[in-house]
Motif scaffolding. Structure first.
Motif, PDB file in Angstrom:
ATOM      1  N   VAL A  52     -25.905   2.883 -65.105  1.00  0.00           N
ATOM      2  CA  VAL A  52     -26.269   2.717 -66.513  1.00  0.00           C
ATOM      3  C   VAL A  52     -27.593   3.427 -66.785  1.00  0.00           C
ATOM      4  O   VAL A  52     -28.530   3.340 -65.991  1.00  0.00           O
ATOM      5  N   LYS A  53     -27.627   4.135 -67.877  1.00  0.00           N
ATOM      6  CA  LYS A  53     -28.796   4.867 -68.346  1.00  0.00           C
ATOM      7  C   LYS A  53     -29.205   6.011 -67.427  1.00  0.00           C
ATOM      8  O   LYS A  53     -30.260   6.617 -67.642  1.00  0.00           O
ATOM      9  N   MET A  54     -28.428   6.308 -66.423  1.00  0.00           N
ATOM     10  CA  MET A  54     -28.733   7.438 -65.550  1.00  0.00           C
ATOM     11  C   MET A  54     -27.731   8.556 -65.800  1.00  0.00           C
ATOM     12  O   MET A  54     -26.537   8.308 -65.960  1.00  0.00           O
ATOM     13  N   LYS A  55     -28.210   9.781 -65.832  1.00  0.00           N
ATOM     14  CA  LYS A  55     -27.337  10.920 -66.060  1.00  0.00           C
ATOM     15  C   LYS A  55     -27.885  12.137 -65.343  1.00  0.00           C
ATOM     16  O   LYS A  55     -29.087  12.257 -65.121  1.00  0.00           O
ATOM     17  N   GLU A  56     -26.975  13.027 -64.996  1.00  0.00           N
ATOM     18  CA  GLU A  56     -27.370  14.291 -64.388  1.00  0.00           C
ATOM     19  C   GLU A  56     -26.533  15.405 -64.985  1.00  0.00           C
ATOM     20  O   GLU A  56     -25.346  15.230 -65.247  1.00  0.00           O
ATOM     21  N   LYS A  57     -27.156  16.551 -65.159  1.00  0.00           N
ATOM     22  CA  LYS A  57     -26.431  17.702 -65.676  1.00  0.00           C
ATOM     23  C   LYS A  57     -25.458  18.214 -64.634  1.00  0.00           C
ATOM     24  O   LYS A  57     -25.753  18.229 -63.440  1.00  0.00           O
ATOM     25  N   GLY A  58     -24.315  18.639 -65.137  1.00  0.00           N
ATOM     26  CA  GLY A  58     -23.355  19.304 -64.282  1.00  0.00           C
ATOM     27  C   GLY A  58     -23.564  20.804 -64.345  1.00  0.00           C
ATOM     28  O   GLY A  58     -24.693  21.282 -64.475  1.00  0.00           O
ATOM     29  N   ASP A  59     -22.466  21.530 -64.324  1.00  0.00           N
ATOM     30  CA  ASP A  59     -22.561  22.989 -64.289  1.00  0.00           C
ATOM     31  C   ASP A  59     -22.610  23.645 -65.669  1.00  0.00           C
ATOM     32  O   ASP A  59     -23.080  24.770 -65.796  1.00  0.00           O
ATOM     33  N   ILE A  60     -22.133  22.952 -66.697  1.00  0.00           N
ATOM     34  CA  ILE A  60     -22.112  23.539 -68.040  1.00  0.00           C
ATOM     35  C   ILE A  60     -22.598  22.525 -69.076  1.00  0.00           C
ATOM     36  O   ILE A  60     -21.875  22.160 -70.002  1.00  0.00           O
ATOM     37  N   PRO A  61     -23.848  22.070 -69.007  1.00  0.00           N
ATOM     38  CA  PRO A  61     -24.312  21.023 -69.918  1.00  0.00           C
ATOM     39  C   PRO A  61     -24.743  21.507 -71.305  1.00  0.00           C
ATOM     40  O   PRO A  61     -24.928  20.698 -72.217  1.00  0.00           O
ATOM     41  N   GLU A  62     -24.863  22.819 -71.472  1.00  0.00           N
ATOM     42  CA  GLU A  62     -25.411  23.345 -72.723  1.00  0.00           C
ATOM     43  C   GLU A  62     -24.519  22.961 -73.906  1.00  0.00           C
ATOM     44  O   GLU A  62     -23.301  23.170 -73.875  1.00  0.00           O
ATOM     45  N   GLY A  63     -25.131  22.421 -74.934  1.00  0.00           N
ATOM     46  CA  GLY A  63     -24.408  22.028 -76.140  1.00  0.00           C
ATOM     47  C   GLY A  63     -23.855  20.610 -76.102  1.00  0.00           C
ATOM     48  O   GLY A  63     -23.239  20.153 -77.072  1.00  0.00           O
ATOM     49  N   TYR A  64     -24.109  19.910 -74.989  1.00  0.00           N
ATOM     50  CA  TYR A  64     -23.592  18.548 -74.819  1.00  0.00           C
ATOM     51  C   TYR A  64     -24.718  17.591 -74.442  1.00  0.00           C
ATOM     52  O   TYR A  64     -25.728  17.998 -73.877  1.00  0.00           O
ATOM     53  N   SER A  65     -24.523  16.327 -74.755  1.00  0.00           N
ATOM     54  CA  SER A  65     -25.370  15.272 -74.224  1.00  0.00           C
ATOM     55  C   SER A  65     -24.466  14.083 -73.911  1.00  0.00           C
ATOM     56  O   SER A  65     -23.278  14.098 -74.270  1.00  0.00           O
ATOM     57  N   VAL A  66     -25.007  13.106 -73.214  1.00  0.00           N
ATOM     58  CA  VAL A  66     -24.203  11.943 -72.835  1.00  0.00           C
ATOM     59  C   VAL A  66     -25.012  10.677 -73.043  1.00  0.00           C
ATOM     60  O   VAL A  66     -26.229  10.687 -73.167  1.00  0.00           O
ATOM     61  N   SER A  67     -24.273   9.576 -73.046  1.00  0.00           N
ATOM     62  CA  SER A  67     -24.903   8.268 -73.175  1.00  0.00           C
ATOM     63  C   SER A  67     -24.139   7.274 -72.319  1.00  0.00           C
ATOM     64  O   SER A  67     -22.909   7.236 -72.345  1.00  0.00           O
ATOM     65  N   ARG A  68     -24.897   6.466 -71.573  1.00  0.00           N
ATOM     66  CA  ARG A  68     -24.260   5.409 -70.799  1.00  0.00           C
ATOM     67  C   ARG A  68     -25.118   4.151 -70.927  1.00  0.00           C
ATOM     68  O   ARG A  68     -26.025   3.900 -70.144  1.00  0.00           O
ATOM     69  N   GLU A  69     -24.803   3.369 -71.920  1.00  0.00           N
ATOM     70  CA  GLU A  69     -25.521   2.138 -72.199  1.00  0.00           C
ATOM     71  C   GLU A  69     -24.913   0.948 -71.465  1.00  0.00           C
ATOM     72  O   GLU A  69     -25.594  -0.044 -71.181  1.00  0.00           O
ATOM     73  N   LYS A  70     -23.618   1.027 -71.175  1.00  0.00           N
ATOM     74  CA  LYS A  70     -22.937  -0.014 -70.417  1.00  0.00           C
ATOM     75  C   LYS A  70     -22.197   0.625 -69.245  1.00  0.00           C
ATOM     76  O   LYS A  70     -21.774   1.776 -69.328  1.00  0.00           O
ATOM     77  N   LYS A  71     -22.037  -0.128 -68.191  1.00  0.00           N
ATOM     78  CA  LYS A  71     -21.455   0.423 -66.964  1.00  0.00           C
ATOM     79  C   LYS A  71     -20.054   0.981 -67.190  1.00  0.00           C
ATOM     80  O   LYS A  71     -19.669   1.992 -66.604  1.00  0.00           O
ATOM     81  N   GLU A  72     -19.278   0.342 -68.037  1.00  0.00           N
ATOM     82  CA  GLU A  72     -17.888   0.740 -68.185  1.00  0.00           C
ATOM     83  C   GLU A  72     -17.674   1.874 -69.183  1.00  0.00           C
ATOM     84  O   GLU A  72     -16.564   2.385 -69.286  1.00  0.00           O
ATOM     85  N   ARG A  73     -18.699   2.269 -69.891  1.00  0.00           N
ATOM     86  CA  ARG A  73     -18.523   3.229 -70.983  1.00  0.00           C
ATOM     87  C   ARG A  73     -19.442   4.431 -70.823  1.00  0.00           C
ATOM     88  O   ARG A  73     -20.642   4.297 -70.577  1.00  0.00           O
ATOM     89  N   PHE A  74     -18.849   5.613 -70.982  1.00  0.00           N
ATOM     90  CA  PHE A  74     -19.605   6.865 -70.847  1.00  0.00           C
ATOM     91  C   PHE A  74     -19.191   7.757 -72.004  1.00  0.00           C
ATOM     92  O   PHE A  74     -18.011   8.082 -72.149  1.00  0.00           O
ATOM     93  N   SER A  75     -20.151   8.124 -72.824  1.00  0.00           N
ATOM     94  CA  SER A  75     -19.856   8.892 -74.031  1.00  0.00           C
ATOM     95  C   SER A  75     -20.347  10.321 -73.894  1.00  0.00           C
ATOM     96  O   SER A  75     -21.444  10.559 -73.367  1.00  0.00           O
TER      97      SER A  75
END
Lengths: 115, 113
Positions: A52-75
């Motif tokens: 939760v609340k941890m994220k890392e860029k992959g190989d093509i992150p440009e133009g995208y962002s993510v959110s993980r406020e709860k363990k079961e959900r990744f936006s």
């Protein structure tokens, strides 16, 4: 059975719109991933999250962002959609294991078209 | 980072024949090589995997071989059936991150009845 669900199977958006793709997993997995799938290019990693609340860029992150406020959900968020983001988006999850290899379980995908 | 190349991009076989899909990778630190099958309208699903300390692994009609020296691995499907028709992806783990995979470009297998 592990179940990974994605909020939409098909989505049509206009250039410049903010787009949210939602992914939910029901197996209490720590790891979650967002990929895009394009013909001839396979699956390319956009972002991943170990917790939760941890994220890392992959190989093509440009133009995208993510959110993980709860363990079961990744936006996955497209801040300002562009036509080159038209693609199939796949979410996956896997159990924890920084010292072992773990199967990734995929959702059915969201086919996004940006006009 | 890792570069995984997969061939062929399409493969058409007669039911009952064998099918072979080949992949090469670039990072000698990669230690885990899964294969995924994607049926129409579904997400990829793991069908078999192999770790670097093993040269071959079988599961019924499916086998995977690994040559670490040459940095290539292959999927073998024997006695193909129409339900084997799908897109197959190979993958290699990142040498520094057990949870990160690099995928090949995919092979569309068509098994003709």
């Amino acid at each position: 059975d592990v179940k990974v669900t994605q909020s939409s199977r098909y989505l049509v958006k206009r250039t410049g719109e903010k787009v949210f793709l939602e992914c939910v997993q029901d197996m209490d997995h720590e790891n979650m991933f967002w990929y895009r799938q394009d013909p001839g290019l396979g699956l390319r990693l956009i972002y991943f999250s170990y917790d939760v609340k941890m994220k890392e860029k992959g190989d093509i992150p440009e133009g995208y962002s993510v959110s993980r406020e709860k363990k079961e959900r990744f936006s996955l968020i497209l801040e300002s959609a562009s036509t080159n983001q038209t693609s199939m988006y796949l979410c996956a999850s896997s159990p924890p294991g920084l010292s072992s290899y773990n199967e990734q379980f995929f959702g059915p995908g969201t086919r996004l078209t940006v006009l | 980072g890792e570069n995984v190349e997969q061939h062929p991009s399409t493969l058409s076989v007669q039911e009952g024949d064998s099918a072979v899909i080949k992949c090469t990778y670039s990072d000698s630190a990669s230690n885990y090589f899964p294969w995924y099958k994607q049926e129409l309208g579904k997400g990829p699903q793991l069908i078999i995997d192999i770790r670097s300390n093993v040269g071959e692994k079988k599961d019924q009609r499916i086998a995977v071989t690994l040559n670490k020296t040459a940095k290539h691995f292959s999927l073998h499907i024997t006695e193909t059936q129409p339900e084997d028709s799908a897109v197959y992806f190979c993958a290699a783990s990142a040498g520094y991150n057990f949870n990160k995979f690099y995928f090949g470009s995919g092979t569309k297998l068509n098994v003709k009845p």
